[in-house]
Design an enzyme around this catalytic site. Structure first.
Site, PDB file in Angstrom:
ATOM      1  N   SER A  35       0.711  -1.063  -0.171  1.00 33.96           N
ATOM      2  CA  SER A  35       0.116   0.142  -0.097  1.00 33.96           C
ATOM      3  C   SER A  35       1.019   1.093   0.130  1.00 33.96           C
ATOM      4  CB  SER A  35      -1.034  -0.020   1.250  1.00 33.96           C
ATOM      5  OG  SER A  35      -0.297   0.174   2.331  1.00 33.96           O
ATOM      6  N   LYS A  36       0.226   2.361  -0.148  1.00 26.54           N
ATOM      7  CA  LYS A  36       1.018   3.454  -0.270  1.00 26.54           C
ATOM      8  C   LYS A  36       1.960   3.889   0.594  1.00 26.54           C
ATOM      9  CE  LYS A  36      -2.854   5.184  -2.973  1.00 26.54           C
ATOM     10  NZ  LYS A  36      -3.391   5.845  -4.207  1.00 26.54           N
ATOM     11  N   SER A  37       1.575   3.674   1.923  1.00 25.15           N
ATOM     12  CA  SER A  37       2.543   3.779   3.152  1.00 25.15           C
ATOM     13  C   SER A  37       3.658   2.720   3.267  1.00 25.15           C
ATOM     14  CB  SER A  37       1.516   3.996   4.196  1.00 25.15           C
ATOM     15  OG  SER A  37       1.018   2.708   4.512  1.00 25.15           O
ATOM     16  N   ASP A  38       3.647   1.728   2.508  1.00 27.04           N
ATOM     17  CA  ASP A  38       4.812   0.865   2.469  1.00 27.04           C
ATOM     18  C   ASP A  38       6.018   1.447   2.256  1.00 27.04           C
ATOM     19  OD1 ASP A  38       3.723  -1.327   4.104  1.00 27.04           O
ATOM     20  OD2 ASP A  38       2.469  -1.735   2.106  1.00 27.04           O
TER      21      ASP A  38
END
Length: 469
Positions: free
Chosen positions: A237-240
């Site tokens: 996901s984007k925050s990874d």
RNA sequence: GACCCUGUCGUCUAGUCAGGCCUAGGACUCCGGGUUUUCAUCCCGGCAACACGGGUUCGAAUCCCGUCGGGGUCGCCA
């Protein structure tokens, strides 16, 4: 045509076939960054377009106007350009099927919605619960089969929640059309022939097919490519960490390495080759060899590939990129150009990532470097006589006629022999004394570049500098 | 919950569609050795997989069924 097969095709069929009518697109939404999976989708579209001699369209899906930021669009364009994926039609390029921003295509969508309403395929719906009027599409109740170039024929019946209310919203309460509608309309208007996108869209494709039918438009061919997962197999996901392309841009990766690595995630050129130029990849790429299962992102392999490209990089390009990275750290401020260049020539074969540059070069530019305690102990701990040897080496070097690596080499070896020690017993202490490091470029070349003043000075202050307390 | 996709070394993959050429090949990582004044590179060698259970067949990694695992979708997000 339904499924492509790759093995067993006649050899002649493997040659790139020119299909100039092929039109593919990458349609990102400007969210502020380019996801690595999105970058890979763009890459596959680009490769297919170039392989077939077709057209690669870039379209910005900014239906949600509040999210449309000029800066966010620029991030996408920069990322694609960095990877070397230039588009044929789209922002800053123009083309015959524009505009290429959905926010500028509202009239087109309005026309299509009107058509759907007039034909009875869609209807206005007043939502008593949420309030407001939306437009809903009359979805088929029958299962729809998606002919997919990668997954084969995928038949999907409505699931339980869809069965309860098969129709779906195509125009929101605020009058803005939703993704499913604009995506299909744009692909029709832009004459897209192959929709190559992430597998997360596969389950939604029946909706799109129903829309094509209701609009009486010819369906493009679909190719749903597998997703990229984190190295532990979880969804990326984007925050990874490592999910955004700019992380690799900033970390000093070579674009070719990232591009090469990405192309091997879910696709194989066969034949045990891994290092491929863009041209070679374009020549070999085809949808038939695309994997059906998701792939994990292997940072170790990317790092290895980066090293391969770094090693082969032309010195001029290395110098240019290295100087720009070094400049950001302030390390080279006030240093003579010529000296910086000589330092870079020395460390080129060592550096795998540009961000490692300070680690390899700091002692060339600053005198206040230190050494790890472990290094000092290992070098001088069991050989205290090294200090005296270093003293003697300093006076030999002070009297050295010409400051060149052969002369430095000869003088050191002569001293070692006279003192009855191996050259290595002098080389290692000397390296630590002048650089504070246990490893690095060839010592004599290093001394040559460092220059007489720095070397003599560091040799004189070594004992104080490397004191253990 | 329903539906869809998917499952070969730890990871990326070749082999699967046309069953025997597979004592399953390559690459990354890891381990051992060599080269190197050091480190990195490089070279050589090694460990390591057909998810599981049934079938079909003379023969299955390859075909069929089931189980289990992973991912996705079901938004007035895209």
């Amino acid at each position: 045509m339904v499924i492509l097969s790759c093995a067993g095709r006649p050899a002649a069929d493997r040659l790139p076939r020119l299909m100039p009518d092929v039109r593919v697109r990458f349609a990102p939404s400007p969210t502020g960054f380019l996801h690595i999976g999105g970058a890979r989708t763009a890459l596959f579209n680009f490769l297919y377009a170039r392989h077939t001699g077709g057209t690669f369209v870039l379209r910005i899906e900014d239906t949600d106007e509040t999210r449309h930021v000029e800066e966010a669009v620029q991030v996408i364009l920069d990322g694609l350009r960095w990877l070397g994926l230039d588009w044929d039609e789209g922002p800053e390029k123009g083309g015959a099927h524009g505009p290429y921003f959905q926010s500028q295509r509202k009239d087109i969508y309005r026309r299509y919605v009107q058509r759907l309403i007039e034909s009875g395929a869609a209807y206005e719906f007043e939502d008593k619960e949420k309030g407001g009027t939306v437009v809903k599409f009359r979805m088929t109740r029958e299962p729809i089969t998606v002919p997919d170039l990668i997954c084969g024929n995928v038949t999907r019946p409505l699931n339980d929640t869809e069965m309860a209310d098969p129709d779906f919203v195509i125009v929101r309460r605020d009058g803005v059309p939703v993704f499913h509608l604009v995506n299909v309309v744009d692909d029709i208007e832009m004459k897209i022939t192959h929709v190559i996108r992430g597998e997360d869209h596969l389950s939604n494709t029946p909706k799109h097919i129903a829309l094509y039918r209701a609009l009486g438009a010819e369906m493009p061919k679909f190719a749903h490519i597998p997703l990229i997962l984190n190295s532990d197999g979880s969804k990326m996901s984007k925050s990874d960490k490592g999910a955004a392309l700019h992380e690799y841009m900033n970390a000093g990766y070579v674009p070719e390495a990232v591009r090469n690595f990405l192309s091997l995630l879910g696709w194989s050129p066969k034949g045990d080759v891994e290092i491929l130029s863009l041209a070679e990849t374009v020549e070999r790429f085809d949808l038939a060899q695309v994997q059906r299962h998701n792939a994990r992102f292997d940072h170790d392999k990317l790092h290895w590939m980066q090293g391969q490209y770094m090693l082969k990089m032309a010195p001029d390009r290395f110098n240019a990129m290295a100087r720009s990275f070094l400049a950001k750290t302030g390390l080279t401020a006030g240093q003579p150009d010529d000296y910086v260049l000589r330092v870079l020539g020395l460390v080129k074969e060592k550096v795998k990532l540009f961000t490692e540059l300070p680690e390899w070069t700091t002692y060339f530019f600053r005198d206040d470097f230190t050494a790890d305690r472990e290094v000092i102990v290992k070098t001088f701990g069991s050989a205290p006589q090294s200090w005296e040897l270093l003293e003697k080496l300093r006076s030999r070097y002070a009297d050295l006629g010409e400051w060149t690596h052969p002369a430095l080499d000869a003088a050191l070896r002569a001293l070692a022999q006279e003192s009855g020690v191996k050259a290595a017993a002098l080389i290692h202490p000397c390296r630590v004394a002048v650089s504070g490091k246990a490893g690095g470029p060839s010592l004599f070349h290093l001394l040559e570049v460092l220059g007489r003043d720095r070397v003599l000075n560091r040799l004189a202050t070594a004992r104080e500098r490397l004191k253990l307390d």
